[in-house]
Every structure is written in structure tokens, then in C-alpha cells.
Design a protein around this motif. Structure first.
Motif, PDB file in Angstrom:
ATOM      1  N   ASP A 207       0.820  -1.205   0.000  1.00 54.49           N
ATOM      2  CA  ASP A 207       0.000   0.000   0.000  1.00 54.49           C
ATOM      3  C   ASP A 207       0.858   1.260   0.000  1.00 54.49           C
ATOM      4  OD1 ASP A 207      -2.612   1.278   0.169  1.00 54.49           O
ATOM      5  OD2 ASP A 207      -2.130   1.780   2.233  1.00 54.49           O
ATOM      6  N   GLY A 208       2.157   1.114   0.284  1.00 52.50           N
ATOM      7  CA  GLY A 208       3.043   2.273   0.353  1.00 52.50           C
ATOM      8  C   GLY A 208       3.275   2.951  -0.982  1.00 52.50           C
ATOM      9  N   CYS A 209       2.701   2.391  -2.068  1.00 53.31           N
ATOM     10  CA  CYS A 209       2.835   3.012  -3.385  1.00 53.31           C
ATOM     11  C   CYS A 209       1.879   4.184  -3.558  1.00 53.31           C
ATOM     12  CB  CYS A 209       2.632   1.988  -4.488  1.00 53.31           C
ATOM     13  SG  CYS A 209       1.111   1.040  -4.339  1.00 53.31           S
ATOM     14  N   VAL A 210       1.042   4.449  -2.557  1.00 51.33           N
ATOM     15  CA  VAL A 210       0.175   5.631  -2.572  1.00 51.33           C
ATOM     16  C   VAL A 210       1.025   6.865  -2.283  1.00 51.33           C
ATOM     17  CG1 VAL A 210      -1.737   6.783  -1.413  1.00 51.33           C
ATOM     18  CG2 VAL A 210      -1.849   4.318  -1.857  1.00 51.33           C
ATOM     19  N   TYR A 211       0.914   7.883  -3.117  1.00 51.19           N
ATOM     20  CA  TYR A 211       1.738   9.078  -2.974  1.00 51.19           C
ATOM     21  C   TYR A 211       1.134  10.007  -1.929  1.00 51.19           C
ATOM     22  CZ  TYR A 211       4.421  13.256  -4.254  1.00 51.19           C
ATOM     23  OH  TYR A 211       5.234  14.360  -4.227  1.00 51.19           O
ATOM     24  N   THR A 212       1.781  10.090  -0.777  1.00 52.23           N
ATOM     25  CA  THR A 212       1.319  10.989   0.281  1.00 52.23           C
ATOM     26  C   THR A 212       2.144  12.264   0.341  1.00 52.23           C
ATOM     27  OG1 THR A 212       2.701   9.742   1.832  1.00 52.23           O
ATOM     28  CG2 THR A 212       0.382   9.147   1.718  1.00 52.23           C
ATOM     29  N   GLY A 213       3.154  12.357  -0.526  1.00 48.87           N
ATOM     30  CA  GLY A 213       4.050  13.502  -0.533  1.00 48.87           C
ATOM     31  C   GLY A 213       5.453  13.040  -0.910  1.00 48.87           C
ATOM     32  N   HIS A 214       6.368  13.972  -0.949  1.00 49.69           N
ATOM     33  CA  HIS A 214       7.702  13.641  -1.432  1.00 49.69           C
ATOM     34  C   HIS A 214       8.410  12.627  -0.530  1.00 49.69           C
ATOM     35  CE1 HIS A 214      11.050  14.176  -4.092  1.00 49.69           C
ATOM     36  NE2 HIS A 214      11.867  14.531  -3.106  1.00 49.69           N
ATOM     37  N   GLY A 215       8.020  12.580   0.747  1.00 51.22           N
ATOM     38  CA  GLY A 215       8.655  11.636   1.656  1.00 51.22           C
ATOM     39  C   GLY A 215       8.426  10.199   1.242  1.00 51.22           C
ATOM     40  N   SER A 216       7.203   9.865   0.802  1.00 52.74           N
ATOM     41  CA  SER A 216       6.921   8.493   0.379  1.00 52.74           C
ATOM     42  C   SER A 216       7.740   8.130  -0.854  1.00 52.74           C
ATOM     43  CB  SER A 216       5.425   8.320   0.094  1.00 52.74           C
ATOM     44  OG  SER A 216       4.978   9.238  -0.896  1.00 52.74           O
ATOM     45  N   ASN A 237      -0.906  -1.966  -4.619  1.00 52.39           N
ATOM     46  CA  ASN A 237      -2.205  -1.334  -4.389  1.00 52.39           C
ATOM     47  C   ASN A 237      -2.468  -0.253  -5.435  1.00 52.39           C
ATOM     48  OD1 ASN A 237      -4.449  -1.384  -2.503  1.00 52.39           O
ATOM     49  ND2 ASN A 237      -3.912   0.744  -2.061  1.00 52.39           N
ATOM     50  N   SER A 238      -3.655   0.305  -5.411  1.00 52.45           N
ATOM     51  CA  SER A 238      -3.937   1.485  -6.229  1.00 52.45           C
ATOM     52  C   SER A 238      -2.887   2.544  -5.955  1.00 52.45           C
ATOM     53  CB  SER A 238      -5.308   2.065  -5.868  1.00 52.45           C
ATOM     54  OG  SER A 238      -6.309   1.097  -5.943  1.00 52.45           O
ATOM     55  N   ILE A 239      -2.467   3.217  -6.996  1.00 55.71           N
ATOM     56  CA  ILE A 239      -1.582   4.364  -6.829  1.00 55.71           C
ATOM     57  C   ILE A 239      -2.418   5.632  -6.947  1.00 55.71           C
ATOM     58  CG2 ILE A 239       0.513   3.173  -7.529  1.00 55.71           C
ATOM     59  CD1 ILE A 239       0.163   4.288 -10.327  1.00 55.71           C
ATOM     60  N   SER A 240      -1.775   6.765  -6.964  1.00 53.73           N
ATOM     61  CA  SER A 240      -2.510   8.020  -6.852  1.00 53.73           C
ATOM     62  C   SER A 240      -2.953   8.603  -8.185  1.00 53.73           C
ATOM     63  CB  SER A 240      -1.654   9.044  -6.095  1.00 53.73           C
ATOM     64  OG  SER A 240      -1.398   8.572  -4.788  1.00 53.73           O
ATOM     65  N   ILE A 241      -2.595   7.932  -9.285  1.00 51.46           N
ATOM     66  CA  ILE A 241      -3.018   8.389 -10.611  1.00 51.46           C
ATOM     67  C   ILE A 241      -3.247   7.161 -11.492  1.00 51.46           C
ATOM     68  CG2 ILE A 241      -2.069  10.738 -10.743  1.00 51.46           C
ATOM     69  CD1 ILE A 241       0.020   7.953 -12.089  1.00 51.46           C
ATOM     70  N   ASP A 242      -3.944   7.356 -12.602  1.00 53.80           N
ATOM     71  CA  ASP A 242      -4.055   6.331 -13.634  1.00 53.80           C
ATOM     72  C   ASP A 242      -2.717   6.337 -14.375  1.00 53.80           C
ATOM     73  OD1 ASP A 242      -4.530   4.914 -16.045  1.00 53.80           O
ATOM     74  OD2 ASP A 242      -6.659   5.365 -15.949  1.00 53.80           O
ATOM     75  N   HIS A 243      -1.895   5.343 -14.115  1.00 53.86           N
ATOM     76  CA  HIS A 243      -0.497   5.351 -14.552  1.00 53.86           C
ATOM     77  C   HIS A 243      -0.350   5.544 -16.047  1.00 53.86           C
ATOM     78  CE1 HIS A 243       3.643   3.792 -15.149  1.00 53.86           C
ATOM     79  NE2 HIS A 243       3.851   4.186 -13.909  1.00 53.86           N
ATOM     80  N   ARG A 244      -1.259   4.986 -16.821  1.00 54.23           N
ATOM     81  CA  ARG A 244      -1.146   5.029 -18.278  1.00 54.23           C
ATOM     82  C   ARG A 244      -1.811   6.233 -18.925  1.00 54.23           C
ATOM     83  NH1 ARG A 244      -3.346  -1.086 -19.048  1.00 54.23           N
ATOM     84  NH2 ARG A 244      -4.974  -0.141 -17.741  1.00 54.23           N
ATOM     85  N   ARG A 245      -2.721   6.921 -18.168  1.00 57.42           N
ATOM     86  CA  ARG A 245      -3.543   7.945 -18.825  1.00 57.42           C
ATOM     87  C   ARG A 245      -3.623   9.263 -18.074  1.00 57.42           C
ATOM     88  NH1 ARG A 245      -9.119   4.947 -19.837  1.00 57.42           N
ATOM     89  NH2 ARG A 245      -8.733   4.271 -17.693  1.00 57.42           N
ATOM     90  N   ARG A 272       4.557  -6.560  -8.896  1.00 58.72           N
ATOM     91  CA  ARG A 272       3.730  -6.578 -10.096  1.00 58.72           C
ATOM     92  C   ARG A 272       2.894  -5.304 -10.174  1.00 58.72           C
ATOM     93  NH1 ARG A 272      -0.085 -11.313  -9.502  1.00 58.72           N
ATOM     94  NH2 ARG A 272      -0.878 -10.484 -11.469  1.00 58.72           N
ATOM     95  N   PRO A 273       2.787  -4.691 -11.351  1.00 59.01           N
ATOM     96  CA  PRO A 273       1.989  -3.457 -11.488  1.00 59.01           C
ATOM     97  C   PRO A 273       0.493  -3.751 -11.559  1.00 59.01           C
ATOM     98  CG  PRO A 273       2.941  -4.038 -13.604  1.00 59.01           C
ATOM     99  CD  PRO A 273       3.477  -5.041 -12.608  1.00 59.01           C
ATOM    100  N   THR A 274      -0.037  -4.371 -10.519  1.00 60.26           N
ATOM    101  CA  THR A 274      -1.464  -4.709 -10.477  1.00 60.26           C
ATOM    102  C   THR A 274      -2.311  -3.481 -10.189  1.00 60.26           C
ATOM    103  OG1 THR A 274      -1.031  -5.367  -8.193  1.00 60.26           O
ATOM    104  CG2 THR A 274      -1.192  -7.120  -9.823  1.00 60.26           C
ATOM    105  N   PHE A 275      -1.794  -2.571  -9.362  1.00 61.54           N
ATOM    106  CA  PHE A 275      -2.425  -1.274  -9.078  1.00 61.54           C
ATOM    107  C   PHE A 275      -3.914  -1.413  -8.750  1.00 61.54           C
ATOM    108  CE2 PHE A 275       0.955   0.395 -12.190  1.00 61.54           C
ATOM    109  CZ  PHE A 275       1.888   0.546 -11.167  1.00 61.54           C
ATOM    110  N   THR A 276      -4.230  -2.250  -7.775  1.00 59.07           N
ATOM    111  CA  THR A 276      -5.621  -2.407  -7.359  1.00 59.07           C
ATOM    112  C   THR A 276      -5.722  -2.462  -5.844  1.00 59.07           C
ATOM    113  OG1 THR A 276      -7.623  -3.756  -7.517  1.00 59.07           O
ATOM    114  CG2 THR A 276      -5.524  -4.938  -7.573  1.00 59.07           C
TER     115      THR A 276
END
Length: 580
Positions: A207-216, A237-245, A272-276
Motif C-alpha cells: 500500500d506504500g505506493c500511494v503518494y502521500t508527498g515527497h517523503g513516500s 495497491n492502487s496508486i494516486s493516478i491512472d499510470h497510463r492515462r 507486479r503493477p497490479t495497481f488495485t
């Protein structure tokens, strides 16, 4: 009040002094605190609007999202956080954010646990001073500063752990610096959790792939630069943007670039880039009894409760540390005794409920249970679907810090009441229709009836939910001024495209976004002109007002489709809440 000194347990050692900001309600830092300003943005929390910066935060503990540790890290790195945290129970998410700041970046604040009686007295004071495991409180900050304290240093009990040869090799740096730092963090948390050994885990979900700021981002890139590689199969996990779009969606590059780079850093480490946010929908779903390490609060609760797999509610950053080593503390829900219910909740028997019942019930049960694992009775004949349990668990994990729930006759470890409780007697709470109606009003909180945006997919929509949505939309026309957006994982998006469901829903006007989820989506994906949002997610109805500044309506999937077609929602709760 005159100065009073209390002795507790220092989860993180340090010294601090300042004005107290206190509440008797647990707080989720993710979705509850703005990492850029230190403001409490959970609009359902008693501290809403308060600024934590420079204060001594006194709360019972955390709740909600595993990403709270990332927010704490960001607050410490930017100087916007509290100067100390005092709780009445140990909390891994709160402690881990500070541990990472200390181990990797040399920033820290004290974190101290007091017994409930002492905690309540500190919460009523105006000022406090923390020194090691000592907390002194009173109304005169000068007097507090002059009082001699003898706080003990945080004693290291790593030697109490039974480390295997492979564990020691990680600690000695045999597998590189990233793995060595990861093992140091794991051992610190194992000490706090009371574990005396580590266990092998079969898989991890990060879940740490969520962007909470530059520290993460700095943390993940540092691990990558130190040669970090995951040691077990790992999903993201889900990231903070749609990686492809995200670029075509108009996301500001100042946010999109670092958010994308954060996801890339974890992929570079072998994930794995499952991003869910719904890894239980993937083909890698764990089996009953399997020892795993998952972060993301809804996924943790679903894995433990519905699948019968075994995981703690792992904070962001501890998840990747364990993935880099394949070793986790033997504590909490990894142990049979850590999975027993401590509270029985009797649910009223309602007739003709719709799918809004389960997120509403989960939200309310979480409020009642707080940090206790509950067992629910009264649903033995209800036969909730996997989608119902997903919605229940996500809302439950929003308002509770407990890592799982049991439903008598439904979930795998609650065939009987004795199974769920471990044969012990537990307190009982009755939920009434009036209780549920009050929680409905908290979730369905926007003034007026008009809506501008229908938000679906928090957690990510499943294939069956997409099928149900298509059936509800078939033969109908979306209102021209209403935006309808569904978030789902890449795997689900591929399946509905192959089945023809995607094209059918797109003809109705549904937009699909992958890789990210509603708790991370901001403008311009949320249209700047949209003042009111309707959702069927109890989780998003809770977090959304603080995250977006918009009003929220809550209802069933059918009610959301009706609102998408008419541009308005009903002023009344559903019949099963009014007529029972």
C-alpha cells in the motif's frame, strides 16, 4: 490543574513539550489529516478543522487506512506534524510512520502509550511535556518545563527474538543495505508487537505506493538505490493516478510525475503493477490459513475475515520491508488467539434490504467495535455476496482499527459462536434501526437533492459489479450534465472489455479509470464544477467530504444509476430503513 507525572511505554523515545490537542475518538491520518498543512480534514471527527502542527496529539489510537503511516512521515519531514503523540493503546500505523522517519531520515517525535485512566487525565489538561516514557501535564507550561523527569531510554529487546540464520544474514547486510534496513524496521516493530520470532510469508500486497508527498517517494527510491528486491510474490495497491492515462486526464505534472515515479520504484523492486485496492479479485488470491502480508485496510479485513488468510493490518512501509525479506513478526492475526472476537453485535433482522445495507452496516459496526474484533449475529440467513462483504469490510475498516470481523454462519471462522469467540464470553451490543438511520444521515450528508458526479468503485469494482451496473443502465439514458466514473483494476478492465460490458457501459456514458481509486482522485478528474457527489461506498462517503470539499449523497447502486439518469437523488432513506 497542578502538574501530574505519568509513566507509560515509549514506542518511540524522545522529548517534546507543547499545547495538547485531544479527542476520545480514534483518528485516521490518511483521509483524516492533510499532510501539507497538518489540518484534520475528517469532517466526521471532533477535531475537524484543528491544526496538529506543533501540538501534542492525545488520541486513543489510530483507525482506518494503512496509509496513515505515510501521512505521518510526510508531516514529520515537512515540519507540519505534532511534536508528540500520546495514546491509550499501541498502534502500529502511528508508530511505524515515526520509526521510518527516524531510521531512514533521522527525524523523530516521541510516541507514548498510557493506561486508559492516565490517558483520560492527560486529555483534559492544557499542556504536556514528554520525556522518554514519562508524560507530565498541567496548565502552566513553565512549571512543566522546570519539573525534573527521569524518563527511561527505550530498551532494545531485539535480542529476545529468536532470529534464524537467514534473519541474521539480513541484519548483517549479506543481502544488501535495503534488506538490512528493512530487517531493522521489522525487528523494531516485532518488539512493539510482542513477537518473539519471525515467520515466512507467502505473498505481499504493498500500500506504500500511494503518494502521500515527497517523503513516500524518497523512501521508495532510497530502497531501490540501496538494491532492494522483493523476496516473495508482491502485488501493488492502487496508486494516486491512472499510470497510463494521467496526462490525457489533465492531471498536473507536479503531482502526476512523482506519483508515477513512486509506482515505478516499486515495480523496479520486483512488484507486479497490479495497481488495485482489491487484490482479492486477482488470480493470486490467498487460501484459508495462508500467512501473508497485506496492507490497504479493506484488503486486510477481507483477507482475514472472508478468505480466512492471515495478515496483520500492516502499515505502509512495513509492507515493503517485509516483502524485501519474506519475514514477518509472529503476532496479532497471524496467531489463532489473535483472531478471536472480543465483542458480539446483534444486527436487527430487516426485510427487503438492498446493497446499501452492507456498507452502512459496516460503517456503523466499525464505530461500535472501535479496536475490537466483532462477531455479528442476525445475518445467518442473509447470504451476503462477496461484493456485499467487500462493501461491508471497506466501510468497517474506515471507522474501526480492528483487522477483521466475523459474521455468524457466513465467514469461514464463525461456523458457531464459540468458533468466533474462541469459547470465551464477550460483551454484547444491540444495533437498532435508529442507530443505522443515524449513520445513514452521516453518510448521506449533502444539502439539497441535485448531484453532479456519480462515483463508483471504492474499493475497485469487480466483474460482477460491472455486470450488475450494465443491467441497471440497459435501456436507459444518462443525464447529459451528470458525470459517472467507475474505478477498477486493470485485470477487471480487461475482462469486461472481452465480455462486451465495457463498450455497453461506455455507450451509457460511464467513464472508467484504472490504477487509482477514489480516495486519491482529485481535480480535474473530479470535475471542478461538480459540487455534489453520489456514491454507493461507505468508505468514500466518509472520507470524500474532507478529501474533495464536496457534499456527498449515499445510496445503493440502483439509486446511483437513478440519480445519474435524473440528476437528483431522493430526500428519504430507503424503505427498509423507514418501514421496518
Amino acid at each position: 490543574m497542578s502538574e501530574v507525572v505519568f509513566s507509560g511505554a515509549a514506542l518511540v523515545h524522545g522529548e517534546a513539550a507543547g499545547e495538547i490537542i485531544a479527542s476520545d475518538v480514534e483518528l485516521s491520518f490518511w483521509g483524516g489529516v492533510d499532510p501539507g498543512t497538518g489540518e484534520v480534514i475528517d469532517r466526521h471527527h471532533p477535531l475537524s478543522g484543528q491544526i496538529l502542527t506543533g501540538k501534542i496529539l492525545v488520541i486513543p489510537g489510530g483507525r482506518g487506512s494503512c496509509s496513515g503511516s505515510g501521512v505521518i512521515l510526510e508531516l514529520l519531514l515537512t515540519g507540519k506534524g505534532p511534536v508528540a503523540i500520546v495514546t491509550e493503546r499501541e498502534d502500529d500505523i502511528l508508530a511505524l510512520g515515526v520509526v521510518i522517519a527516524e531510521e531512514v531520515f533521522g527525524k523523530s517525535i516521541p510516541v507514548v502509550v498510557l493506561n486508559p485512566r492516565d490517558f483520560r487525565q492527560v486529555a483534559t489538561a492544557r499542556y504536556a511535556r514528554v520525556d522518554g516514557d514519562c508524560v507530565v501535564c498541567g496548565d502552566d507550561p513553565v512549571a512543566l518545563g522546570a519539573l525534573p523527569l527521569a524518563g527511561r531510554e527505550l530498551a532494545s529487546k531485539v535480542s529476545d527474538l529468536k532470529l534464524g540464520r537467514a534473519d541474521q544474514a539480513y541484519l548483517d547486510g549479506t543481502h544488501g543495505k535495503a534488506a538490512r534496513v528493512a530487517m531493522k524496521v521489522i525487528l523494531r516493530m516485532a518488539h512493539l508487537q510482542g513477537a518473539n520470532q519471525l515467520i515466512d510469508i507467502a505473498q505481499a500486497h504493498i500500500d506504500g505506493c500511494v503518494y502521500t508527498g515527497h517523503g513516500s517517494l524518497r523512501f521508495a527510491q532510497q530502497l531501490r538505490e540501496w538494491g532492494g528486491k522483493v523476496a516473495v510474490p508482491t502485488t501493488l495497491n492502487s496508486i494516486s493516478i491512472d499510470h497510463r492515462r494521467w496526462r490525457t486526464q489533465g492531471v498536473d505534472p507536479a503531482f502526476g510525475e512523482p506519483a508515477s515515479q513512486l509506482g515505478d520504484a516499486y515495480v523496479d523492486m520486483g512488484a507486479r503493477p497490479t495497481f488495485t485496492c482489491a487484490p482479492y479479485l486477482l488470480e493470486s488470491v490467498p487460501q484459508k490459513g495462508e500467512q501473508i502480508v497485506w496492507a490497504e485496510s479493506n484488503a486486510v479485513v477481507f483477507a482475514n475475515s472472508v478468505l480466512g488468510a492471515r495478515t496483520m493490518k500492516y502499515p505502509d512501509f512495513l509492507d515493503i520491508c517485509i516483502a524485501l525479506t519474506g519475514r514477518a513478526p509472529l503476532a496479532g492475526c497471524h496467531i489463532e488467539s489473535g483472531r478471536s472476537a472480543a465483542l458480539q453485535i446483534n444486527v436487527p433482522r430487516l426485510k427487503y434490504v438492498d446493497d446499501a445495507f452492507y456498507p452502512l452496516l459496516g460503517y456503523h459496526v466499525g464505530l461500535v467495535a472501535a479496536n475490537r474484533i466483532p462477531v455479528l449475529t442476525g445475518l445467518e440467513q442473509a447470504a451476503p455476496s462477496q461484493d456485499d462483504l467487500k462493501a461491508f469490510g471497506a466501510a468497517f475498516a474506515t471507522t474501526s482499527s480492528a483487522p477483521m470481523f466475523h459474521i455468524l454462519g457466513v465467514t469461514p471462522e464463525a461456523v458457531t459462536l464459540n468458533d468466533a469467540t474462541g469459547g470465551t464470553s464477550v460483551p454484547t451490543v444491540e444495533i437498532s434501526i435508529e442507530d443505522l438511520l443515524q449513520s445513514w444521515r452521516e453518510l448521506d450528508s449533502a444539502p439539497g437533492l441535485s448531484i453532479d458526479l456519480v462515483s463508483l468503485g471504492n474499493p475497485h469494482f469487480s466483474f460482477s459489479e460491472c455486470e450488475k451496473l450494465a443491467a441497471l443502465c440497459r435501456g436507459r439514458t444518462k443525464h447529459k450534465d451528470i458525470t459517472v466514473i467507475v474505478t477498477c483494476g486493470r485485470a477487471t478492465h480487461d475482462k469486461i472489455r472481452e465480455a462486451g460490458i465495457l463498450s455497453e457501459l461506455e455507450r451509457f456514458g460511464v467513464q472508467f479509470i484504472t490504477d487509482t481509486c477514489w480516495c486519491m482522485i482529485t481535480e480535474p478528474v473530479v470535475p471542478p464544477t461538480a459540487g455534489t457527489i453520489m456514491t454507493n461506498s461507505g468508505k468514500y462517503a466518509h472520507y470524500g467530504p474532507g478529501l474533495t470539499g464536496r457534499g456527498f449523497h449515499f445510496g445503493s447502486l440502483a439509486a446511483c444509476v437513478e440519480a445519474a439518469c435524473t440528476g437528483a437523488t431522493s430526500a428519504e432513506p430507503p424503505p427498509w430503513l423507514r418501514d421496518n
